[in-house]
Scaffold this motif. Sequence first.
Motif, PDB file in Angstrom:
ATOM      1  N   ALA A 204       0.848  -1.199   0.000  1.00 40.23           N
ATOM      2  CA  ALA A 204       0.000   0.000   0.000  1.00 40.23           C
ATOM      3  C   ALA A 204       0.877   1.238   0.000  1.00 40.23           C
ATOM      4  CB  ALA A 204      -0.921   0.010   1.224  1.00 40.23           C
ATOM      5  N   MET A 205       0.331   2.326  -0.542  1.00 40.22           N
ATOM      6  CA  MET A 205       1.052   3.593  -0.543  1.00 40.22           C
ATOM      7  C   MET A 205       0.054   4.745  -0.470  1.00 40.22           C
ATOM      8  SD  MET A 205       2.151   4.220  -4.536  1.00 40.22           S
ATOM      9  CE  MET A 205       0.917   4.270  -5.846  1.00 40.22           C
ATOM     10  N   ARG A 206       0.548   5.866  -0.037  1.00 46.51           N
ATOM     11  CA  ARG A 206      -0.230   7.106  -0.093  1.00 46.51           C
ATOM     12  C   ARG A 206       0.260   7.920  -1.278  1.00 46.51           C
ATOM     13  NH1 ARG A 206       0.020   8.399   4.674  1.00 46.51           N
ATOM     14  NH2 ARG A 206      -2.147   7.994   5.280  1.00 46.51           N
ATOM     15  N   ARG A 207      -0.669   8.488  -2.032  1.00 44.36           N
ATOM     16  CA  ARG A 207      -0.324   9.368  -3.138  1.00 44.36           C
ATOM     17  C   ARG A 207      -0.712  10.789  -2.748  1.00 44.36           C
ATOM     18  NH1 ARG A 207      -3.314   6.178  -7.997  1.00 44.36           N
ATOM     19  NH2 ARG A 207      -5.086   6.802  -6.701  1.00 44.36           N
ATOM     20  N   ARG A 208       0.263  11.690  -2.784  1.00 50.65           N
ATOM     21  CA  ARG A 208       0.005  13.094  -2.467  1.00 50.65           C
ATOM     22  C   ARG A 208       0.039  13.892  -3.765  1.00 50.65           C
ATOM     23  NH1 ARG A 208      -0.358  14.160   2.751  1.00 50.65           N
ATOM     24  NH2 ARG A 208       0.577  12.732   4.269  1.00 50.65           N
ATOM     25  N   GLY A 209      -1.111  14.472  -4.100  1.00 47.97           N
ATOM     26  CA  GLY A 209      -1.224  15.183  -5.352  1.00 47.97           C
ATOM     27  C   GLY A 209      -0.888  16.653  -5.235  1.00 47.97           C
ATOM     28  N   ILE A 210      -0.561  17.246  -6.366  1.00 42.98           N
ATOM     29  CA  ILE A 210      -0.316  18.686  -6.407  1.00 42.98           C
ATOM     30  C   ILE A 210      -1.630  19.430  -6.631  1.00 42.98           C
ATOM     31  CG2 ILE A 210       2.067  18.438  -7.173  1.00 42.98           C
ATOM     32  CD1 ILE A 210       1.147  18.839 -10.028  1.00 42.98           C
ATOM     33  N   SER A 211      -2.695  18.660  -6.882  1.00 39.44           N
ATOM     34  CA  SER A 211      -4.049  19.203  -6.966  1.00 39.44           C
ATOM     35  C   SER A 211      -4.969  18.125  -6.416  1.00 39.44           C
ATOM     36  CB  SER A 211      -4.405  19.550  -8.413  1.00 39.44           C
ATOM     37  OG  SER A 211      -4.589  18.368  -9.175  1.00 39.44           O
ATOM     38  N   TRP A 212      -6.268  18.293  -6.589  1.00 41.23           N
ATOM     39  CA  TRP A 212      -7.202  17.306  -6.056  1.00 41.23           C
ATOM     40  C   TRP A 212      -7.156  15.979  -6.820  1.00 41.23           C
ATOM     41  CZ3 TRP A 212     -10.830  15.863  -9.648  1.00 41.23           C
ATOM     42  CH2 TRP A 212     -11.062  16.756 -10.705  1.00 41.23           C
ATOM     43  N   LEU A 213      -6.474  15.944  -7.974  1.00 41.53           N
ATOM     44  CA  LEU A 213      -6.241  14.693  -8.687  1.00 41.53           C
ATOM     45  C   LEU A 213      -4.934  14.089  -8.191  1.00 41.53           C
ATOM     46  CD1 LEU A 213      -7.249  15.450 -12.387  1.00 41.53           C
ATOM     47  CD2 LEU A 213      -8.249  13.711 -10.899  1.00 41.53           C
ATOM     48  N   ASN A 214      -4.989  12.872  -7.643  1.00 35.49           N
ATOM     49  CA  ASN A 214      -3.812  12.281  -7.016  1.00 35.49           C
ATOM     50  C   ASN A 214      -3.111  11.234  -7.871  1.00 35.49           C
ATOM     51  OD1 ASN A 214      -4.133  13.699  -4.459  1.00 35.49           O
ATOM     52  ND2 ASN A 214      -5.931  12.403  -4.133  1.00 35.49           N
ATOM     53  N   VAL A 267      -6.367  -3.198 -14.351  1.00 33.08           N
ATOM     54  CA  VAL A 267      -5.056  -3.226 -15.007  1.00 33.08           C
ATOM     55  C   VAL A 267      -4.206  -2.130 -14.365  1.00 33.08           C
ATOM     56  CG1 VAL A 267      -3.843  -3.282 -17.221  1.00 33.08           C
ATOM     57  CG2 VAL A 267      -6.238  -3.931 -17.138  1.00 33.08           C
ATOM     58  N   PRO A 268      -3.940  -2.250 -13.068  1.00 34.57           N
ATOM     59  CA  PRO A 268      -3.252  -1.167 -12.362  1.00 34.57           C
ATOM     60  C   PRO A 268      -1.751  -1.142 -12.645  1.00 34.57           C
ATOM     61  CG  PRO A 268      -3.606  -2.991 -10.871  1.00 34.57           C
ATOM     62  CD  PRO A 268      -4.292  -3.364 -12.160  1.00 34.57           C
ATOM     63  N   ALA A 269      -1.208   0.058 -12.712  1.00 34.88           N
ATOM     64  CA  ALA A 269       0.250   0.217 -12.754  1.00 34.88           C
ATOM     65  C   ALA A 269       0.792   0.059 -11.331  1.00 34.88           C
ATOM     66  CB  ALA A 269       0.615   1.582 -13.315  1.00 34.88           C
ATOM     67  N   TRP A 270       2.046  -0.310 -11.212  1.00 36.66           N
ATOM     68  CA  TRP A 270       2.617  -0.451  -9.866  1.00 36.66           C
ATOM     69  C   TRP A 270       4.053   0.082  -9.765  1.00 36.66           C
ATOM     70  CZ3 TRP A 270       1.704  -4.780 -13.001  1.00 36.66           C
ATOM     71  CH2 TRP A 270       2.819  -5.506 -13.402  1.00 36.66           C
ATOM     72  N   LYS A 271       4.477   0.850 -10.747  1.00 35.87           N
ATOM     73  CA  LYS A 271       5.853   1.361 -10.696  1.00 35.87           C
ATOM     74  C   LYS A 271       6.040   2.290  -9.503  1.00 35.87           C
ATOM     75  CE  LYS A 271       9.502   3.381 -13.555  1.00 35.87           C
ATOM     76  NZ  LYS A 271       9.850   3.928 -14.894  1.00 35.87           N
ATOM     77  N   GLY A 272       5.081   3.206  -9.283  1.00 38.73           N
ATOM     78  CA  GLY A 272       5.175   4.100  -8.134  1.00 38.73           C
ATOM     79  C   GLY A 272       5.161   3.334  -6.832  1.00 38.73           C
ATOM     80  N   GLN A 274       6.072   0.203  -6.410  1.00 39.83           N
ATOM     81  CA  GLN A 274       7.309  -0.565  -6.309  1.00 39.83           C
ATOM     82  C   GLN A 274       8.451   0.277  -5.758  1.00 39.83           C
ATOM     83  OE1 GLN A 274       7.561  -4.102  -7.831  1.00 39.83           O
ATOM     84  NE2 GLN A 274       8.866  -3.878  -6.042  1.00 39.83           N
ATOM     85  N   GLY A 275       8.408   1.575  -6.055  1.00 40.64           N
ATOM     86  CA  GLY A 275       9.482   2.448  -5.606  1.00 40.64           C
ATOM     87  C   GLY A 275       9.485   2.752  -4.120  1.00 40.64           C
ATOM     88  N   VAL A 276       8.378   2.448  -3.423  1.00 35.45           N
ATOM     89  CA  VAL A 276       8.307   2.815  -2.005  1.00 35.45           C
ATOM     90  C   VAL A 276       8.031   1.625  -1.092  1.00 35.45           C
ATOM     91  CG1 VAL A 276       7.575   5.170  -2.519  1.00 35.45           C
ATOM     92  CG2 VAL A 276       5.843   3.400  -2.157  1.00 35.45           C
ATOM     93  N   CYS A 277       7.851   0.434  -1.652  1.00 35.74           N
ATOM     94  CA  CYS A 277       7.570  -0.719  -0.794  1.00 35.74           C
ATOM     95  C   CYS A 277       8.594  -1.818  -1.034  1.00 35.74           C
ATOM     96  CB  CYS A 277       6.150  -1.244  -1.043  1.00 35.74           C
ATOM     97  SG  CYS A 277       5.980  -2.123  -2.610  1.00 35.74           S
ATOM     98  N   GLN A 278       8.591  -2.801  -0.160  1.00 41.06           N
ATOM     99  CA  GLN A 278       9.566  -3.880  -0.234  1.00 41.06           C
ATOM    100  C   GLN A 278       9.113  -5.022  -1.144  1.00 41.06           C
ATOM    101  OE1 GLN A 278      12.605  -3.684   1.286  1.00 41.06           O
ATOM    102  NE2 GLN A 278      11.927  -1.592   1.741  1.00 41.06           N
ATOM    103  N   ALA A 279       7.795  -5.162  -1.351  1.00 40.94           N
ATOM    104  CA  ALA A 279       7.284  -6.286  -2.133  1.00 40.94           C
ATOM    105  C   ALA A 279       7.622  -6.126  -3.608  1.00 40.94           C
ATOM    106  CB  ALA A 279       5.767  -6.389  -1.955  1.00 40.94           C
TER     107      ALA A 279
END
Length: 298
Positions: A204-214, A267-272, A274-279
């Motif tokens: 799991a990750m948190r996405r912080r957006g620069i606007s209301w679209l995250n 069909v989710p992307a997971w590059k972001g 992958q960059g912040v989790c160990q799995a």
Amino acid sequence: MRRIVIFTDDPGWHGKQLCLAFAARGFTAEYASLTGCRLQLDNYDLPVLVPGFEDRLPAAAFVRGVPGGSLEEVVFYLDVLHALKLLGVPVYNDAGAIERSVDKGMTSFLLQRAGLPTAATWVLRDREQALAIAERELQQGNYLISKPLFGSQGEGIRRIEKSTDLLWLTGCRGIYYLQRFIECDGDGYSDVRVFVVNGKAVAAMRRRGISWLNNVARGASCEAIAMEAELVELAVAAADALRMDYAGVDLIKDRHGNYRIIEVNSVPAWKGLQGVCQANVAQWLVADLLQRYLGELC
């Protein structure tokens, strides 16, 4: 060596990760586009022809993307996936899961029917009725989100904040999808993506957006978070409601501290992530497909 097809028109990083994970398990993975497939119903040995697999069907199909196009084209691509499954080829995620999730109206309906917390949503054809709903929500102090029924990465999404915004309220090909905007807890804009594989939340990750679209594609930053029990329970239940092998489930914690499900991606992307989790997400996906559908010990 047994061969897997990865359906995609843009292999990129995700395709490479999947190929490496399949190779580590002794399988060859090859890319193909659904646009190049065809049904050949003339008593030929292979009623479905997949590019690169002219002599035999693949051992399994991993769906990384379904191309856009006309209604007829998209229906045909899904027909190919349905046909492969009927021929005994495991399809991951299958056409039914993609149909249920790519259509935001059906996603919202299934989440609500399962009793899961999500935003108030209206899907309708009549413009006057859509305007009446929007005006009522604004009068009650609620913002609205207008979305295309089909779409991803924030394309075509608008926030309705005031009555003048109604001037450009348009349906997507005649259909209006309106959803009450959820103000997130804390400062700024953020939501949570939970990756679910076979009923298990793996990261799991948190996405912080620069606007209301995250969306990460629109500049949101990613940070790892702990998978608290409520978050895991809701994400797994959402993937189960849409009957998915794997899913990227997006949730927001509202101003009252309650999580609400806002989207379920087949069909989710997971590059972001992958960059912040160990799995290693690709390894999770490949191991699940091979073990459950091909009987491989992983």
